[in-house]
Design an enzyme around this catalytic site. Structure first.
Site, PDB file in Angstrom:
ATOM      1  N   VAL A  14      33.530  32.497  44.723  1.00  0.00           N
ATOM      2  CA  VAL A  14      34.287  31.707  43.755  1.00  0.00           C
ATOM      3  C   VAL A  14      34.439  30.274  43.902  1.00  0.00           C
ATOM      4  CG1 VAL A  14      36.692  31.326  42.686  1.00  0.00           C
ATOM      5  CG2 VAL A  14      36.253  33.621  43.784  1.00  0.00           C
ATOM      6  N   LYS A 103      45.401  35.707  46.943  1.00  0.00           N
ATOM      7  CA  LYS A 103      46.725  36.812  46.807  1.00  0.00           C
ATOM      8  C   LYS A 103      47.313  37.056  47.946  1.00  0.00           C
ATOM      9  CE  LYS A 103      42.513  38.449  46.441  1.00  0.00           C
ATOM     10  NZ  LYS A 103      41.330  38.729  45.469  1.00  0.00           N
ATOM     11  N   VAL A 130      45.643  36.864  40.629  1.00  0.00           N
ATOM     12  CA  VAL A 130      46.008  38.025  40.186  1.00  0.00           C
ATOM     13  C   VAL A 130      45.021  38.491  38.934  1.00  0.00           C
ATOM     14  CG1 VAL A 130      47.769  39.379  39.015  1.00  0.00           C
ATOM     15  CG2 VAL A 130      48.327  37.834  40.762  1.00  0.00           C
ATOM     16  N   GLY A 132      41.737  38.144  38.427  1.00  0.00           N
ATOM     17  CA  GLY A 132      40.696  37.347  38.109  1.00  0.00           C
ATOM     18  C   GLY A 132      40.743  36.602  37.019  1.00  0.00           C
ATOM     19  N   ILE A 134      41.705  37.118  33.826  1.00  0.00           N
ATOM     20  CA  ILE A 134      42.630  37.344  32.906  1.00  0.00           C
ATOM     21  C   ILE A 134      43.848  36.391  33.077  1.00  0.00           C
ATOM     22  CG2 ILE A 134      44.494  38.845  31.934  1.00  0.00           C
ATOM     23  CD1 ILE A 134      42.727  41.107  33.238  1.00  0.00           C
ATOM     24  N   LYS A 203      48.643  41.588  44.400  1.00  0.00           N
ATOM     25  CA  LYS A 203      48.761  41.109  43.068  1.00  0.00           C
ATOM     26  C   LYS A 203      49.864  41.671  42.510  1.00  0.00           C
ATOM     27  CE  LYS A 203      43.734  40.911  42.636  1.00  0.00           C
ATOM     28  NZ  LYS A 203      42.403  41.775  42.669  1.00  0.00           N
ATOM     29  N   GLY A 300      34.951  38.856  40.475  1.00  0.00           N
ATOM     30  CA  GLY A 300      33.486  38.305  40.227  1.00  0.00           C
ATOM     31  C   GLY A 300      33.505  36.662  40.124  1.00  0.00           C
TER      32      GLY A 300
HETATM   33  N1  HSE Z   1      38.327  42.082  45.301  1.00  0.00           N
HETATM   34  C1  HSE Z   1      39.053  41.869  44.013  1.00  0.00           C
HETATM   35  C2  HSE Z   1      38.848  43.014  43.040  1.00  0.00           C
HETATM   36  C3  HSE Z   1      38.848  40.535  43.471  1.00  0.00           C
HETATM   37  O1  HSE Z   1      38.046  43.938  43.341  1.00  0.00           O
HETATM   38  O2  HSE Z   1      39.641  43.147  42.092  1.00  0.00           O
HETATM   39  C4  HSE Z   1      39.577  39.858  42.650  1.00  0.00           C
HETATM   40  O3  HSE Z   1      40.593  39.778  43.296  1.00  0.00           O
END
Ligand code: HSE
Length: 427
Positions: A14, A103, A130, A132, A134, A203, A300
């Protein structure tokens, strides 16, 4: 407006994604310029997909957080305690805004950190924590402030969703698909957090705290993961009309907020049943809204970095902006009229006189404009004696298709103007 100076701690997937965004910010729609004042990570020498040479290096994240040249501290270290928590606390105490994707930190210490931020009159933003990419945290907190939420639920872990849907679609093994999720940067540094349901639980707890103005108490969240779900379960459930997905939810009951994560069987017709791969989806249900569903990439580097950048954008002052979000430095685009150059498959419906040679006339008109037929369906003539014919074409430029339609409209066997409908690509 001067640049907003950010310090980034944590240069994993990230962090690298965020630097890449900062480096091409002229194409984004930020209210002003973002400048990276310093970066910090465990190892300075590690090979990274972005060049960090031009940024001041800090061995210690908390020192970066307190640096007088930093307006906004961006925490991308991860982990609920340890250096991430210490650095975020240091930043808030020093009166810096904090943006984080962490998170675990927010689920465990969010209430105390939010109180510290309020006391210091700074923002603590965590859109990226929460789902990614969205935009759900701010939508729930701000846009849906006028809704009495009854339930918030969804697919909140991209890794688990990638594993269950890819296993079912390809028959590949759990370990094999998990390794791919790690390679693609979906999984946490410790993927046990994903497959155990813990990441989704973090989340769901955050969303529940916002949705129900609840005191976040992570110890009350019931968590079950996907470790015990096998290909056999996925396949048998599918044959019976269900998709098994890891579902996270927060529900308001008389006693309080019940938050849980567990694998659930969703009927094929359910809105979330076909949310596959690393996609996430969040469903927010309440009065007087009904329900909204937000779907998008939940994991991602790029999507998550975009959520971090969205939070950074919120921190430019003054907070009042042009109603369309426009700023002087944006690369402005003109509106232009479409030139029919889109390339797509088309659905064409005609009605033809029911006599020999009409179908040939239709296909000849298409062929003369270079439009190739993918599927063709002719029904028996109706009471008026005309046969409805539907054609699905292969991809072709709209102008070419339109020329074929004009030809068809002029055919003596065509008893009604043809209807042309562009087919949306399957996404
Ligand atoms: N490891 C998390 C997932 C990444 O797979 O959703 C995003 O928080």
């Amino acid at each position: 407006m001067g640049p907003l100076r950010i310090g980034i701690a944590g240069l994993g997937h990230v962090g690298a994604g965020l630097i890449e965004l900062v480096q091409r910010q002229e194409r984004l729609r930020l209210p002003g310029r973002v400048e990276i004042t310093g970066v910090s990570a465990r190892s300075q020498s590690r090979n990274r997909p972005v060049n960090t040479d031009g940024y001041a290096w800090f061995d210690d994240a908390a020192t970066l957080a307190e640096d007088p040249n930093v307006d906004v501290f961006v925490e991308l270290i991860g982990g609920s305690d340890g250096p991430a928590k210490f650095a975020v606390e240091s930043a808030l105490k020093a009166g810096k805004h904090v943006v984080t994707a962490n998170k675990a930190l927010i689920a465990k210490h969010g209430t105390a950190l939010a109180a510290l931020a309020s006391e210091k009159h700074v923002d603590l933003l965590f859109e990226a924590a929460v789902a990614g990419g969205i935009p759900v945290v701010r939508v729930l907190r701000d846009s849906l402030a006028g809704v009495e939420v009854a339930r918030v639920s969804g697919i909140l872990n991209g890794t688990c969703n990638f594993i269950t849907s890819t296993m079912l679609d390809t028959g590949r093994s759990y370990d094999d698909v998990l390794a791919e999720a790690q390679k693609r940067g979906y999984a946490e540094a410790d993927p046990t957090l994903d497959v155990s349901g813990m990441d989704a639980a973090h989340k769901a707890a955050i969303l529940s705290a916002i949705a129900f103005s609840a005191d976040l108490d992570f110890s009350k969240v019931a968590v079950r993961g996907i470790e015990e779900i096998g290909l056999l379960d996925l396949r048998l459930a599918d044959r019976l009309g269900f998709r098994i997905k890891l579902i996270a939810e927060g529900v308001l009951t008389k006693a309080g907020v019940v938050c849980r994560v567990e694998p659930m069987a969703l009927p094929h017709a359910h809105a979330l049943a076909r949310v596959d791969g690393s996609l996430n989806a969040v469903r927010i249900e309440g009065d007087p809204l009904g329900a909204v569903v937000l779907t998008g990439p939940g994991a991602g580097s790029g999507p998550t970095a975009s959520a971090v950048m969205g939070d950074i954008a919120k921190l430019f002052r003054p907070a009042i902006r042009n109603a369309f979000g426009r700023a002087e430095h944006h690369v402005a685009q003109p509106f232009v009229t479409g030139d029919n150059s889109e390339i797509a498959p088309f659905f064409l419906r005609v009605r033809l006189a029911d006599k020999p040679g009409t179908l040939a006339a239709l296909t000849e008109a298409l062929a003369e404009e270079g439009v190739s037929v993918d599927k063709l369906l002719q029904d028996s003539a109706d009471e008026s004696g005309a046969s409805p014919v539907a054609v699905v074409t292969h991809r072709c430029p709209r102008a070419q298709m339109q020329a074929a339609v004009n030809r068809i409209a002029k055919l003596s066997v065509s008893v009604e103007d043809p209807r042309l409908i562009r087919i949306e690509a399957a996404s």
